[in-house]
Motif scaffolding. Sequence first.
Motif, short mmCIF file in Angstrom:
data_model
loop_
_atom_site.label_atom_id
_atom_site.label_comp_id
_atom_site.label_asym_id
_atom_site.label_seq_id
_atom_site.Cartn_x
_atom_site.Cartn_y
_atom_site.Cartn_z
N GLU A 605 3.34 -5.07 -3.34
CA GLU A 605 2.46 -3.92 -3.14
C GLU A 605 1.03 -4.34 -2.80
N TRP A 606 0.57 -5.44 -3.39
CA TRP A 606 -0.81 -5.86 -3.10
C TRP A 606 -0.97 -6.35 -1.66
N GLN A 607 0.14 -6.66 -1.01
CA GLN A 607 0.08 -7.11 0.39
C GLN A 607 0.18 -5.97 1.39
N ILE A 608 0.54 -4.78 0.95
CA ILE A 608 0.80 -3.68 1.87
C ILE A 608 -0.42 -3.34 2.74
N PRO A 609 -1.62 -3.23 2.18
CA PRO A 609 -2.76 -2.92 3.06
C PRO A 609 -2.94 -3.93 4.19
N ALA A 610 -2.79 -5.22 3.86
CA ALA A 610 -2.93 -6.25 4.89
C ALA A 610 -1.80 -6.15 5.92
N LEU A 612 -0.19 -3.40 6.79
CA LEU A 612 -0.46 -2.24 7.64
C LEU A 612 -1.51 -2.56 8.70
N ALA A 613 -2.53 -3.32 8.28
CA ALA A 613 -3.55 -3.72 9.25
C ALA A 613 -2.95 -4.63 10.31
N HIS A 640 4.71 3.44 11.41
CA HIS A 640 3.35 3.26 11.92
C HIS A 640 3.26 2.70 13.33
#
Length: 832
Positions: A605-610, A612-613, A640
């Motif tokens: 989960e902590w990797q999800i923002p990266a 998505l980018a 996305h």
Amino acid sequence: MTELLAPVGNWEALVAAVESGAQAVYLGGKAFGARHYAANFDDKELSEAVRYAHLRKVLIYVTVNILIDTAELEELASYLRRLYTIGVDAILVQDIAVAKIAKQVVPDLPLHASTQMTIHNLAGVNYLASLGFCRVVLAREVSLDDIRTICKHSSVEIEVFIHGALCVSYSGQCLMSSLIGGRSGNRGKCAQPCRLPYELVDGKGNNVLMGKDAGEYLLSPKDLNTLELLPELVNAGVTSFKIEGRMKRPEYVAVVVDSYRRALNSVLASGQTNADDTVQKDLAQVFNRDFTTAYLQGKQGRAMMSDRRPNNRGTKLGRVLSYDRTNKQATIQLDEELAIGDIVEVWVKVGGRVNITVHDLIVNGEDVQTAPAGAMATVNVPSLVRASDRVFKTFDAKLMARARSFFSHQESLKRVGVYAEVTGKIGEALSITLTDEDGYVGTAQTNFICEQARNRPLTEATLRKQVERLGTTGFLLLGLVCHIEGELMVPVSEINEARRQAVEALEEARLSPFRRPAASQEPIAIKSLFLPSLPLKQKRPQLVVNVDRLDKVRAALEAGADGILLGGECYGHYNLTADDYQEALKLVHKAGRSIIFNTPRLVKEWQIPALLAQLKLFNDLQPDAVAIGNVGTLYLLKKHTDLAFQGDYPLNTFNKVALDFWTEQGATSVTLSPELNFSQIERLAAVKSVPIECLVHGHITMMVSEYCAVGSYLGGLTSGRKCSQACLKGQYYLKDRLNTRFPVVTDQYCRMHILNANELSMIPHVPRFGEIGVDRLRIEAKYMDVKAVNKMTQLYRQLIDQGDGHQAFASGQFESLEAANITRGHYFRGVL
């Protein structure tokens, strides 16, 4: 709903699980299950197990959680129908093909995603929910915070492991047993090489842990124990609490289920486990490698590992005070109680372990049955031990006797209460009606018509004596009401038969909620799977090189690669930038070649923002495709972007149905499982619905883990302490007992990858891939330096272009082209 789910490997374990408080059990049939070496259940036993459990309102889940060969698909379809027909409550699935076939032949049979599917984020859960799964078993690496997030936003049930053995690798992503010994964990036959001894060595072969108080079992985790975390897991919204252990004895099942049953009841009633030291001692005594909460509260480094012992260590009993060599007796200062029948193990300073079954026990010169904690007890020990040697109790006779009580009695310990009503009068049959605590009713009548008694009329006492004889039925008489008119005579045998029939009727009533409509007997078109589809066969496969740096992209292009696979996990903590991807795309397309951007096979989960980018960047750059190694990333890619995707080999595509599934999901190509052999690949190539790719060269990743041996032992990684990244200061290997050295590398996410010691090389067999219709050959080049990338790409380019005309085929000399230690992988041997 809060469900306690127990492991069952045989009938005694089933009884133990049910009697000790499990609300559901999971077990395997004789085929298609991930614990091939458990006793498991044949079809008749499965049917009996389902009936036994359902009568007691316990659910049965059957493991169908291995990769399925295309040749097994027809048998699988029949097996799924049988499971549905006998009333199995759900199946656990690893292979997406099993889910697809189940939806065709038994659409009403619930699907649970096995931990072997490596679901470790909310996106993965959402993807499987969209496919019709009703429950997901999360990977053991998911943290408590992530479990909260997933449960809060998930539309399906979430199941987590709460106790038992841990895999050091992500389940479903481990090829170590497969590549070393041919026994595939993905096919249910793991040989557990993680429980073997290893040395951590440097490039010169020096043991870098010498003098650092480290054991030799560097890949052997402690056992999971979440007793103290149950309140948090309940509050997080977990549906099912899963105990590991289908290979364990029924005594283990009884003790662990009973302990967690009482703890869960306490949490649900008061919010606290109320588990005292005695419960933890029982859990440790029945089996432990020491305990850990694994990743629930963050990475623990070496604190998670049982590096000194890979099997049951028992509980610390005390220390040897002295040893009488003449009489061969040891006196032990006891920290815990010791009794006749216990088994103890002395950890001697020289010579390993000494095991003793206690037959004689002396305290203060007197023979005793039990010696209390604090006593100095003398026992017979045939082998030499020394003062201060530690003593552990590995078998507690009293605990085992209590554990066996859950399954060794003919009569059930936990029985369903019933109320009986008996009605009879002269000229009519005697009627017995049984009503249980849940309101289910069973009624039967005697064949005998009640007659006027001549000397001993039927009494309530006589009726009670016969009606309460419920034996092994699982019912217990709570009350009896008699409506007897006149002085009747009915033979005892008739009363007993009516009682038996009433019990049967009550059982059928209790089973009625579990009944389903009959399964469709419409034959699934398995045969059609073997008919050729698209004519994609070609003589010259394309050559793809998998790299993690821009300089390797250039080297591969210069040497003639048709395609580049770039990114994902980058060895040595290297991070590709947006400029790197843009430059790579420019270079590759300028050369008229194709480029696929890779993604990590694991995305917490902590990797999800990266991620998505990164997907946004990819969508802007428009590569030829994006490689996907887990379904969570596929879910996000579809949501996305409008990019095409390649199904990478961590998806474990093993058969025709799985291949078709990924095609239906939009895959433009699929990399097959490296566990397939040539024969299996040829069959797939003949009926493929999309271009297929095979790994042909490189050091294949055998294991990927959140635990890092280098960081844990050299980098100071423990709970609450960050790693000093010692992995960047040199090259490290795990050396086994045969002096084989397995490279250890780490990526930018601080995950450990253990690579095969032998380099996969299919140099002499390149032409065969083209002959059988494989579309792309792939070199795994992340572990190579730039020079090696160029050299190996050039060689494969020549072999593909020249085929049998290459000079190496004319001379028959391939040794000079290959490394000293090479493997052909599974291309010729396959997996068990």
